[in-house]
Design an enzyme around this catalytic site. Structure first.
Site, PDB file in Angstrom:
ATOM      1  N   ASP A  10      43.539  46.744  36.489  1.00  0.00           N
ATOM      2  CA  ASP A  10      44.894  46.609  35.935  1.00  0.00           C
ATOM      3  C   ASP A  10      45.071  45.144  35.557  1.00  0.00           C
ATOM      4  OD1 ASP A  10      44.936  45.672  38.574  1.00  0.00           O
ATOM      5  OD2 ASP A  10      47.015  46.235  38.910  1.00  0.00           O
ATOM      6  N   ASP A  21      42.333  40.207  38.581  1.00  0.00           N
ATOM      7  CA  ASP A  21      41.367  41.122  37.957  1.00  0.00           C
ATOM      8  C   ASP A  21      40.520  40.373  36.933  1.00  0.00           C
ATOM      9  OD1 ASP A  21      42.488  44.198  38.555  1.00  0.00           O
ATOM     10  OD2 ASP A  21      44.049  42.674  38.465  1.00  0.00           O
ATOM     11  N   ASP A  70      41.188  40.396  44.325  1.00  0.00           N
ATOM     12  CA  ASP A  70      40.261  41.329  43.689  1.00  0.00           C
ATOM     13  C   ASP A  70      38.826  40.819  43.692  1.00  0.00           C
ATOM     14  OD1 ASP A  70      42.428  42.930  43.209  1.00  0.00           O
ATOM     15  OD2 ASP A  70      42.644  42.361  41.111  1.00  0.00           O
TER      16      ASP A  70
END
Length: 320
Positions: free
Chosen positions: A11, A16, A252
């Site tokens: 996302d 990310d 992440d």
């Protein structure tokens, strides 16, 4: 040596993007595809952001797919207060990549096909709400047994939330999807939970060193990281996020780095987990079954300690 095959489910907000750049910098990896999903920012931004990162890294050859734009049942929410309204720190892109670069096929069928075509070879890394994964296993219940492994960033182990009182963002953003994935994905599963990433945060001095590299990638990362860094270092954030630690925490990246090199995981804890669906304060909380009352055969590996020196080296190389 054969390349490690990855499928990424993102996302794409700032962390990310950082995780994706880790994977792109690894010469031993073949990214089969990237499925995008709602989360840090609305899906249209996620798609644009993913292509933007790939363009900076010269890898727009990697197929990107449009996935689910809303949760299964949970109220839709985003993390613009941390990642910026566009998900990448609200840094203008004077020449945004064309969405014509997106694959015509939808994300979930593409993910299913890639895993089916490479049985036992694909490592799935999900750093987002788990909507795409939940839909995929509904369409193909045999999907998990075809995976080599699943690496997740999400959930929490000490009931300390970062979005609700007891809930971490990815699990809160689609609680039913998180429940389905933890119930149905019986492949080897590794979870980088919220508190683990907080305990493993890096000094801000390292962040300065990381971003000061004289490369196009580092200058791009410095720009898109400024907003979230300002938030993370603000007194208001530190007063409400006592578990976040006082350093650079790219949540992440821990899941992605572990998928790239499992030796980074110095200590894991094997235990059954689930997700609370109903509690007024605990909905979205990951349930860690130390008493084995859930009677689940499948147990996951919760990351406990990490090789931070090796992790720093991977981060440095990702921006070179």
């Amino acid at each position: 040596m054969a390349l490690k095959k990855l499928w990424l489910d993102l996302d794409t907000g700032v962390d990310d993007a950082q995780a994706l750049m880790l994977a792109l910098a690894d010469p031993g990896v073949h990214i089969l595809g990237i499925s995008c999903v709602h989360g840090n920012t609305p899906l249209q931004n996620v798609l644009q952001n993913t292509l933007r990162v790939l363009r900076v890294c010269g890898r727009t050859d990697i197929p990107v797919y449009k996935g689910c734009q809303r949760p299964l049942l949970s109220p839709k929410q985003h993390a613009s207060d941390y990642h910026g309204k566009d998900g990448l720190g609200d840094v203008p892109d004077p020449d945004p990549p064309s969405l014509d670069l997106l694959q015509k096929k939808k994300a979930v069928p593409a993910m299913i096909k890639a895993i089916k075509d490479n049985p036992g070879q694909v490592t799935l890394v999900a750093t987002a709400p788990l909507t795409n994964l939940a839909v995929a296993v509904q369409l193909d219940p045999t999907l998990p047994e075809k995976l080599k492994a699943l690496f997740l960033m999400g959930g929490n182990v000490n009931s300390r939330g970062n979005t609700t009182v007891c809930g971490e963002f990815n699990f809160v953003a689609d609680t039913e999807a998180a429940f389905v994935v933890l119930e149905r994905y019986t492949c080897p599963t590794f979870i980088a939970a919220w508190e683990f990433s907080c305990r493993s945060s890096l000094p801000w001095s390292f962040c300065d060193q990381w971003l000061s590299q004289d490369t196009v990638k580092a200058r791009f990362m410095k720009q898109i990281t400024a907003f979230s860094r300002g938030t993370a270092q603000s007194e208001d954030y530190l007063s409400t996020q006592s578990t976040a630690g006082h350093g650079f925490n790219s949540c992440d990246c821990y899941a992605m780095a572990a998928a790239l090199d499992e030796s980074l995981m110095l200590e894991n804890e094997e235990v059954a987990v689930s997700v609370e669906l109903e509690g007024a304060h605990t909905r979205g909380m990951m349930v860690v079954d130390y008493m084995e009352q859930l009677k689940k055969q499948h147990k996951v590996f919760l990351m406990k300690t990490f090789d931070l020196d090796k992790f720093k080296g991977m981060l440095m190389r990702s921006l070179q």
